[in-house]
Design an enzyme around this catalytic site. Sequence first.
Site, PDB file in Angstrom:
ATOM      1  N   HIS A  55      11.697  38.102  20.723  1.00 11.03           N
ATOM      2  CA  HIS A  55      11.807  37.491  22.043  1.00 11.03           C
ATOM      3  C   HIS A  55      11.973  35.985  21.882  1.00 11.03           C
ATOM      4  O   HIS A  55      11.803  35.438  20.790  1.00 11.03           O
ATOM      5  CB  HIS A  55      10.581  37.822  22.908  1.00 11.03           C
ATOM      6  CG  HIS A  55       9.272  37.317  22.380  1.00 11.03           C
ATOM      7  ND1 HIS A  55       8.294  38.136  21.855  1.00 11.03           N
ATOM      8  CD2 HIS A  55       8.783  36.067  22.304  1.00 11.03           C
ATOM      9  CE1 HIS A  55       7.266  37.402  21.473  1.00 11.03           C
ATOM     10  NE2 HIS A  55       7.534  36.141  21.725  1.00 11.03           N
TER      11      HIS A  55
HETATM   12  P1  TYD Z   1       3.770  40.149  22.291  1.00 13.68           P
HETATM   13  O1  TYD Z   1       3.958  38.723  22.650  1.00 13.68           O
HETATM   14  O2  TYD Z   1       4.766  41.145  22.787  1.00 13.68           O
HETATM   15  O3  TYD Z   1       3.604  40.288  20.728  1.00 13.68           O
HETATM   16  P2  TYD Z   1       4.673  40.041  19.564  1.00 13.68           P
HETATM   17  O4  TYD Z   1       5.746  39.179  20.124  1.00 13.68           O
HETATM   18  O5  TYD Z   1       3.914  39.372  18.474  1.00 13.68           O
HETATM   19  O6  TYD Z   1       5.188  41.339  19.101  1.00 13.68           O
HETATM   20  O7  TYD Z   1       2.327  40.569  22.788  1.00 13.68           O
HETATM   21  C1  TYD Z   1       1.768  41.843  22.538  1.00 13.68           C
HETATM   22  C2  TYD Z   1       0.822  42.193  23.693  1.00 13.68           C
HETATM   23  O8  TYD Z   1      -0.256  41.247  23.762  1.00 13.68           O
HETATM   24  C3  TYD Z   1       1.515  42.164  25.040  1.00 13.68           C
HETATM   25  O9  TYD Z   1       1.021  43.259  25.783  1.00 13.68           O
HETATM   26  C4  TYD Z   1       1.054  40.887  25.667  1.00 13.68           C
HETATM   27  C5  TYD Z   1      -0.287  40.633  25.028  1.00 13.68           C
HETATM   28  N1  TYD Z   1      -0.591  39.201  24.864  1.00 13.68           N
HETATM   29  C6  TYD Z   1      -1.554  38.588  25.665  1.00 13.68           C
HETATM   30  O10 TYD Z   1      -2.174  39.234  26.535  1.00 13.68           O
HETATM   31  N2  TYD Z   1      -1.841  37.286  25.469  1.00 13.68           N
HETATM   32  C7  TYD Z   1      -1.182  36.550  24.523  1.00 13.68           C
HETATM   33  O11 TYD Z   1      -1.476  35.333  24.376  1.00 13.68           O
HETATM   34  C8  TYD Z   1      -0.171  37.172  23.717  1.00 13.68           C
HETATM   35  C9  TYD Z   1       0.592  36.400  22.668  1.00 13.68           C
HETATM   36  C10 TYD Z   1       0.088  38.502  23.923  1.00 13.68           C
END
Ligand code: TYD
Length: 138
Positions: A55
């Site tokens: 992303h």
């Molecule tokens: P995501 O940003 O999609 O993880 P990555 O990009 O590392 O694969 O986040 C995974 C899950 O965690 C998603 O459901 C959102 C949640 N999340 C939070 O609640 N707070 C945060 O600060 C972050 C980074 C993620």
Amino acid sequence: MSSKQSDLVQWIEIPKLGDDRGSLVALEGNKIVPFDIERVYYIFGTKPGVARGFHAHKALKQVAICITGKCKMLLDNGIEKAEVWLDSPAKGILINHLVWHEMHEFSTDCVLLVLASEHYDESDYIREYSDFITRVNT
Ligand code: TYD
């Protein structure tokens, strides 16, 4: 991969405040880290073969530091791409807004610390690569 990576790959050198007892690192917003730190999260226990990220953010800026172990990060600003290894607690990488990023090849002991300029906000995410390319070109 392009060889012109000056804007895309911005390392943050973190001074180690070591003495004969060992090492210590201090991260201060608007000093070593080029923004106010509003949020800290860390990724650990990543299963073998798992890749994360995929992303970009509309406004969020982040600094990622691998404080234990290592992982590979792909950075892509829509024009050029770069892959870097995060493998040192004394070296952070700036993930600017509108930079698509992916993390691959996590070592099993990897702890990836991320300092973020804003609180969590799902509406700031761009999760479709085609949407990202459209946005960087408008
Ligand atoms: P995501 O940003 O999609 O993880 P990555 O990009 O590392 O694969 O986040 C995974 C899950 O965690 C998603 O459901 C959102 C949640 N999340 C939070 O609640 N707070 C945060 O600060 C972050 C980074 C993620």
